[in-house]
Enzyme design. Structure first.
Site, PDB file in Angstrom:
ATOM      1  CB  SER A  29      -0.914  -0.006   1.213  1.00 29.13           C
ATOM      2  OG  SER A  29      -0.137  -0.045   2.390  1.00 29.13           O
ATOM      3  CB  CYS A  30       4.432   1.787   0.834  1.00 31.92           C
ATOM      4  SG  CYS A  30       4.421   1.462   2.602  1.00 31.92           S
TER       5      CYS A  30
END
Lengths: 162, 210
Positions: A29-30
């Site tokens: 998700s980074c």
């Protein structure tokens, strides 16, 4: 010259010049945001964890967040000799790894990170020339400052270059 | 008496170690019943790891692993994440079905059939459930767990959303290291407990540490 890969881990940013390349391993998700000056050949990469420092307030490291982090990265690249009007950006990441229920904060974090990166770049007047975001797979990215290309690897998928 | 922050940290760590101990013990017993084999546990450890180091400690950011995630809420809210090496997960599948996973050349969730994936989810359920019961018994707090979610991908990517949750309250993750063994074979990996700040305080309050 010997090419070195400099790894940019969670909530870190690094600036480099060719022949060195910058990489972030296993983005979920980074979001990895690469900002570069194609003429001066200076580039930086930041590994963003959360959308905005405003949601959490002071006492946090600025490079964790899209808004404060990208802005610091741009300042640092300019300080290293890049010209602001020439700066361009590419980014990858922001996946949703677990199919958790939609009201869970971890279901939307990737999307919110990507949106905040886009907004921040637009605010700073930096053109986002390419992105590979969203989806359900992790990404490892290699940023070649010499050519400005961002190489993206995901498991079980062909390599992609943007 | 507790008079310095260093002392409090030691006492907190002891309390978490105790939860880890009970949890690992429960998990070993439950996994032994599930797999029909003798399962031993290693001496559990609690590690405090900076966020930027988390993926490395868990095995390497771009190394592919099988990750399980359980959301918890109630008096304690947060997440349990368990990281299993591909080889360990394959062995669990083999122990139950007697055969290697269906698509051994794939490195994503497609490596496993629906049945194999569901039995890996069940191990997540068993191990996380053991820890939740341990935490609950030790502290008297009520904790509810979600169904287990499974993901096969690079370690960095599977922990990144939970790292974001940790990042909201601090820069360090608590990692429970407790390995389960069948004879000399390691069958389960590291576990991350990610309580939010309020839950941390609830745990410490309930056992009289703060």
């Amino acid at each position: 010259m010997i090419k070195t890969f400099l790894s940019v881990d969670i909530a870190m940013m690094k600036i480099a010049k060719p022949p060195d390349q910058l990489c972030s391993l296993g983005l979920g998700s980074c979001v990895g945001v690469a900002v570069y000056d194609p003429v001066a050949k200076i580039g930086g990469l930041i590994h963003i964890l959360l959308p905005s420092i405003k949601e959490l307030g002071p006492g946090h490291s600025r490079t964790k967040f899209a808004d404060s982090g990208i802005s610091d990265l741009v300042d640092a690249i300019i300080k290293a000799g890049a010209s602001k009007p020439r700066l361009k950006a590419k980014m990858a990441g922001g996946a949703t790894m677990f199919s958790v229920s939609s009201n869970s904060p971890i279901a939307t974090i990737g999307k919110r990170n990507v949106e905040s990166c886009r907004e921040t770049l637009a605010c700073l007047g930096i053109e986002l020339v390419a992105e590979d975001t969203g989806g359900n797979s992790g990404r490892t990215i290699y940023f070649d400052i010499e050519t400005g290309s961002l190489r993206i690897k995901a498991v079980d998928k062909p390599e992609k270059i943007i | 008496m507790i008079d310095t922050s260093a002392n409090i940290d030691d006492i907190r760590k002891d309390a978490l170690n105790e939860i880890n101990n009970i949890g690992a013990g429960n998990a070993a017993t439950a996994m032994a019943a599930f797999l029909g084999r003798t399962i031993r546990q290693s001496v559990p450890k609690v590690l405090t790891v900076p966020l930027s180091d988390m993926a490395r400690v868990l095995g390497g950011a771009d190394k592919v692993a099988v990750a399980g995630l359980v959301e918890i809420n109630g008096d304690v809210s947060g997440y349990f994440v368990i990281i299993q090496e591909i080889g360990q997960a394959d062995r669990i599948v083999e122990m139950v079905t007697g055969e290697a996973p269906v698509n051994i050349e794939r490195m994503s969730i497609l490596r496993y059939s629906d049945f194999e994936a569901s039995l890996l989810s069940e191990t997540v359920n068993i191990i996380c459930g053991s820890y939740i019961t341990a935490t609950s018994t030790f502290t008297g707090l009520k904790i509810r767990a979600s169904i287990p979610y499974l993901c096969v991908d690079m370690i960095g990517s599977v922990i990144s959303a939970t790292a974001s949750e940790i990042g909201k309250t601090g820069d360090f993750a608590l990692i429970f290291e407790s390995e389960l063994y069948n004879d000399a074979e390691r069958i389960s990996g590291k576990l991350i407990l990610i309580p939010d700040q309020k839950s941390c305080n609830n745990i410490m309050l309930s056992i009289g540490v703060i």
